[in-house]
Motif scaffolding. Sequence first.
Motif, PDB file in Angstrom:
ATOM      1  N   ASP A  25       0.495  -1.576   0.221  1.00 10.81           N
ATOM      2  CA  ASP A  25       0.286  -0.004   0.135  1.00 10.81           C
ATOM      3  C   ASP A  25       0.822   1.461   0.287  1.00 10.81           C
ATOM      4  OD1 ASP A  25      -2.588  -1.211   0.034  1.00 10.81           O
ATOM      5  OD2 ASP A  25      -2.484  -1.161   1.846  1.00 10.81           O
TER       6      ASP A  25
ATOM      7  N   ARG B 246       2.347  -1.998  -5.420  1.00 14.19           N
ATOM      8  CA  ARG B 246       2.407  -2.952  -5.984  1.00 14.19           C
ATOM      9  C   ARG B 246       3.967  -4.277  -7.050  1.00 14.19           C
ATOM     10  NH1 ARG B 246      -1.221  -1.274  -2.702  1.00 14.19           N
ATOM     11  NH2 ARG B 246      -3.854  -1.716  -3.887  1.00 14.19           N
TER      12      ARG B 246
ATOM     13  N   GLU C 120      -5.460  -5.812  -9.706  1.00 10.13           N
ATOM     14  CA  GLU C 120      -6.391  -4.973 -10.464  1.00 10.13           C
ATOM     15  C   GLU C 120      -5.248  -4.490 -11.448  1.00 10.13           C
ATOM     16  OE1 GLU C 120      -5.386  -2.608  -5.544  1.00 10.13           O
ATOM     17  OE2 GLU C 120      -4.083  -2.455  -7.047  1.00 10.13           O
TER      18      GLU C 120
ATOM     19  N   TRP D 192      -3.162   2.299  -7.885  1.00  6.93           N
ATOM     20  CA  TRP D 192      -2.870   2.116  -6.603  1.00  6.93           C
ATOM     21  C   TRP D 192      -1.762   3.555  -6.350  1.00  6.93           C
ATOM     22  CZ3 TRP D 192       3.222   3.290  -6.417  1.00  6.93           C
ATOM     23  CH2 TRP D 192       3.351   3.445  -5.071  1.00  6.93           C
TER      24      TRP D 192
ATOM     25  N   SER E 213      -4.288   6.298  -6.693  1.00 10.28           N
ATOM     26  CA  SER E 213      -4.631   6.291  -4.901  1.00 10.28           C
ATOM     27  C   SER E 213      -3.911   6.809  -4.106  1.00 10.28           C
ATOM     28  CB  SER E 213      -4.865   4.488  -4.197  1.00 10.28           C
ATOM     29  OG  SER E 213      -3.673   4.010  -4.352  1.00 10.28           O
ATOM     30  N   ARG E 214      -1.853   7.639  -4.862  1.00 11.93           N
ATOM     31  CA  ARG E 214      -1.904   7.471  -4.367  1.00 11.93           C
ATOM     32  C   ARG E 214      -1.554   9.274  -4.644  1.00 11.93           C
ATOM     33  NH1 ARG E 214      -0.005   6.529   0.405  1.00 11.93           N
ATOM     34  NH2 ARG E 214       2.216   6.620   0.731  1.00 11.93           N
TER      35      ARG E 214
ATOM     36  N   THR F  75      -9.304   0.207  -3.481  1.00 10.17           N
ATOM     37  CA  THR F  75      -7.621   0.344  -3.493  1.00 10.17           C
ATOM     38  C   THR F  75      -6.585   0.562  -2.123  1.00 10.17           C
ATOM     39  OG1 THR F  75      -8.327   1.112  -5.879  1.00 10.17           O
ATOM     40  CG2 THR F  75      -6.018   1.360  -4.982  1.00 10.17           C
ATOM     41  N   HIS F  76      -7.867   1.514  -1.663  1.00  6.44           N
ATOM     42  CA  HIS F  76      -6.984   2.332  -0.078  1.00  6.44           C
ATOM     43  C   HIS F  76      -6.216   0.763   0.789  1.00  6.44           C
ATOM     44  CE1 HIS F  76      -7.672   5.964  -2.271  1.00  6.44           C
ATOM     45  NE2 HIS F  76      -6.728   6.122  -1.284  1.00  6.44           N
TER      46      HIS F  76
ATOM     47  N   SER G 150      -5.088  -4.893  -0.382  1.00  3.48           N
ATOM     48  CA  SER G 150      -3.966  -5.544   0.034  1.00  3.48           C
ATOM     49  C   SER G 150      -3.250  -5.104   1.850  1.00  3.48           C
ATOM     50  CB  SER G 150      -2.261  -4.071  -0.255  1.00  3.48           C
ATOM     51  OG  SER G 150      -1.397  -5.074  -0.030  1.00  3.48           O
TER      52      SER G 150
END
Length: 450
Positions: free
Chosen positions: A83, A87, A138, A204, A207-208, A378-379, A382
């Motif tokens: 996270d 990934r 994903e 990912w 999401s970041r 998504t957050h 993992s």
Amino acid sequence: MPHSATNSANRVDRLPISRFHKTTIVALAFAYFFEFADINTFAITAPKVRVQWGSDVSHIAYVTSLSFVGMFLGSVVAGGLADRLGRKRTLTLTTLWFSTWSLATAFAQDMLSMGVFRVLTSAGLSAMTVVAVVYLNEVFPRAQRGKFQAYVIMIGICGTPATNLIASFLVPLGEQTWRLVYLWGALGVLFLLFLRRLVESPQWLESRGRSDEAEAVLRRLEGEAAAEHGELPAAAPPVEAEPTTGPGWALLKQKKFLFPTILLSVLWISQTIGFFGFSSWAPTLLAAEGVSVEDSLFFVALTTVGAPLGSFLAAQVTDRFERKWCLVVFGLVIAGSGLLYGLTFIPVLVVVFGFMVNLFERGYTALAYAYSPELYDTHGRSLGTSISYGVGRLSNAVGPLIIAALYSGYGYMTVFYFIAGTWAVGALALALFGPATRKIRLEAQAAETV
């Protein structure tokens, strides 16, 4: 204030299966192959090293139990890292980790160093598994990811019989040739040769807040797919979403994260105790009940033929039907077959029911790998997947002790009542509380055809 959610998932969902996806299948299947290969190396070499080092059975049991503790720690740590670091990067690190410690095991000098190296290897194996599950989730379209998850496992699981065959040839050659089995397990490091063809998860990245990088990845995937298949259908539009808590343990405060994590922990505890309880104890218990060691090992070997076929079966049903109910049915079939296995000593029936357990258990695992990440955004995907998977593996630190106590105190059949009951509890929990995910997958499939 609500903000515009990322659109990576929608853009990935309408992609046809292209060269990138096929390369990813080969890469992950390769990693799984050596995960399945390496996870059994200690069991294969333990009889040899026990005699060589003058260790007793309790030392073997401690190493085995602590390996499952290592699996728990590795999966949880990797979930947090995936996270935070991404990934692809975490998949690389975890593969390097388990390969390095498998190589180190080849140079172990006593049971203590062997135990330390196996715990560290097991941590890496479990870590790699959960990150690979999330990564595939994903980067593959929602409507087909379950099928390809099953195919990856079907190929990967061949690592177990391949390792057994290699070990049966190497171990008898000399006093130290058992070490070569761990060199074989370390070949998982060759996964790094696939890295150039893999991409970071665009979900990912977005999401970041790294939207430019996500856009570059998506354009690459879309360009390759269009070159192979022609013009792509339009992606579904972005949706509005409330801001979410950033990755990390703060997610445990959220009901939408905590509930699926508890449910999936029950799923993985029942799977771990049920599967390892059966596969680890079946030959020992048969032998203890008067079946010759040679016959018991032969019977068990025949039953394992069902394992890759189970993954193939899962691939045929996982995206066609509601994944939750597939898991419930598979779990109940395993419970019934495992119970009948324990109630008969007729050789043909022992093989048939053992085959059924292996067939449906490997199918169940493939289904669970596809189902678990779908319960999170998504957050939390993992971390949630890794916690629940890790708790399942941790449970097997005590599972063998429970089975040994049941056998000693109440007899052979009681063990199989317990194993069947474990599977039934997992199936019941899913039936009552498991969220359905097929509607979302059908919507994604409909969007592909627009």
